[in-house]
Enzyme design. Structure first.
Site, PDB file in Angstrom:
ATOM      1  N   HIS A  99       0.899  -1.285  -0.126  1.00  0.00           N
ATOM      2  CA  HIS A  99       0.073  -0.034   0.396  1.00  0.00           C
ATOM      3  C   HIS A  99       0.374   0.982   0.357  1.00  0.00           C
ATOM      4  O   HIS A  99       1.787   1.590   1.008  1.00  0.00           O
ATOM      5  CB  HIS A  99      -0.623  -0.561   0.877  1.00  0.00           C
ATOM      6  CG  HIS A  99      -1.744   1.215   1.464  1.00  0.00           C
ATOM      7  ND1 HIS A  99      -2.084   2.318   1.754  1.00  0.00           N
ATOM      8  CD2 HIS A  99      -3.005   0.793   1.131  1.00  0.00           C
ATOM      9  CE1 HIS A  99      -2.987   2.848   1.323  1.00  0.00           C
ATOM     10  NE2 HIS A  99      -3.884   2.581   0.640  1.00  0.00           N
ATOM     11  N   GLU A 148      -3.894   1.824  -7.173  1.00  0.00           N
ATOM     12  CA  GLU A 148      -4.213   2.554  -6.185  1.00  0.00           C
ATOM     13  C   GLU A 148      -3.377   4.430  -6.428  1.00  0.00           C
ATOM     14  O   GLU A 148      -2.211   4.136  -6.035  1.00  0.00           O
ATOM     15  CB  GLU A 148      -4.236   2.634  -4.654  1.00  0.00           C
ATOM     16  CG  GLU A 148      -5.559   1.394  -4.184  1.00  0.00           C
ATOM     17  CD  GLU A 148      -5.770   1.429  -2.624  1.00  0.00           C
ATOM     18  OE1 GLU A 148      -7.032   1.321  -2.189  1.00  0.00           O
ATOM     19  OE2 GLU A 148      -4.402   1.819  -1.526  1.00  0.00           O
TER      20      GLU A 148
HETATM   21  P1  PGA Z   1      -9.970   5.519   0.043  1.00  0.00           P
HETATM   22  O1  PGA Z   1      -8.716   4.365   0.216  1.00  0.00           O
HETATM   23  O2  PGA Z   1     -11.184   5.216   0.069  1.00  0.00           O
HETATM   24  O3  PGA Z   1     -10.539   6.061   1.378  1.00  0.00           O
HETATM   25  O4  PGA Z   1      -9.088   6.655  -0.567  1.00  0.00           O
HETATM   26  C1  PGA Z   1      -8.305   3.773  -0.318  1.00  0.00           C
HETATM   27  C2  PGA Z   1      -7.173   2.752   0.021  1.00  0.00           C
HETATM   28  O5  PGA Z   1      -6.515   3.426   0.250  1.00  0.00           O
HETATM   29  O6  PGA Z   1      -7.264   1.639   0.087  1.00  0.00           O
END
Ligand code: PGA
Length: 223
Positions: A99, A148
């Site tokens: 992440h 992401e």
């Molecule tokens: P968010 O986070 O849905 O709050 O934007 C997603 C993530 O970081 O996995």
């Protein structure tokens, strides 16, 4: 039929009482009538709640899954403060790895993340490997990737479905082992479908909106 993954990333949120309330509220949502068969739901709490989450899913007779948000790059041993993949595998089937918050705040490098993937696979955990763009290296053995983009995380400004689709397609072309690409970043019940409607996107990694069971259930329904 296309398979979907909807993954809740609770991040460093919820104590045991709050997790209990989350499951109680979930229970009150009358889950029985929902056709969730083709949707694989994974709840990723912080380490102290892995066991508790597994227990609650069993009590609710929900065929959902548990995942961790991280694992150690090392096996068991003298690594104070680390939780290794084998320990996690007692309570979880999945592990989020890479992440951007781990990369940014904890200095996790591509090399370290490749070690973590290797450890996960060795312990029988399925990695959900986060990438920030097309060029993020994806270690061998990864079948599920979550795209992401950093600007979209927690900002209320998701990427466009077209961009996400382009990245998902490129990742699958580049890495033959990648079977599923999820999108993550400011997912809401209203925008989930615009991503999963596209050919190469197989679900979502949901942060903020997963903290509220009602919103999370809507996201699952709409995926
Ligand atoms: P968010 O986070 O849905 O709050 O934007 C997603 C993530 O970081 O996995």
């Amino acid at each position: 039929m296309k398979k979907f993954f909807i993954v809740a990333n609770w991040k460093s949120n919820k104590n045991a009482r709050e997790a209990k309330e989350w499951f109680q509220e979930l229970q009150s949502l009358n889950l029985k009538g929902q056709n969730l068969e083709e949707k694989e739901v994974v709840i990723c709490p912080s380490f102290p709640l892995l066991n508790y989450t597994q227990h609650n899913l069993q009590t609710l007779k929900l065929a959902w899954h548990v995942g961790s948000q991280n694992i150690s790059p090392f096996k068991q041993g003298a690594f104070t403060g680390e939780v290794n993949a084998e320990q996690v595998s007692e309570f979880a089937e999945y592990a989020i790895i890479g992440h951007s918050e781990r990369r940014q705040h904890f200095g996790e490098t591509d090399e370290m993340l490749a070690e973590k993937v290797a450890m996960a696979l060795l312990a029988g955990l399925k990695p959900i490997f986060c990438i920030q763009g097309k060029d993020t290296p994806v270690p061998d053995g990864v079948a599920i990737v979550a795209y992401e983009p950093v600007f979209a995380i927690g900002s209320g400004h998701p990427d466009t479905p077209e961009d996400a689709e382009e990245v998902a397609k490129a990742i699958k072309e580049k890495h033959s082992g990648v079977q599923y690409v999820l999108y993550g970043g400011s997912i809401t019940p209203d925008n989930m479908r615009s991503f999963t409607a596209l050919e190469h996107i197989s679900g979502g990694l949901v942060g903020g909106a997963s903290l509220d069971p009602q919103k999370f259930m809507k996201i699952i329904e709409n995926a």
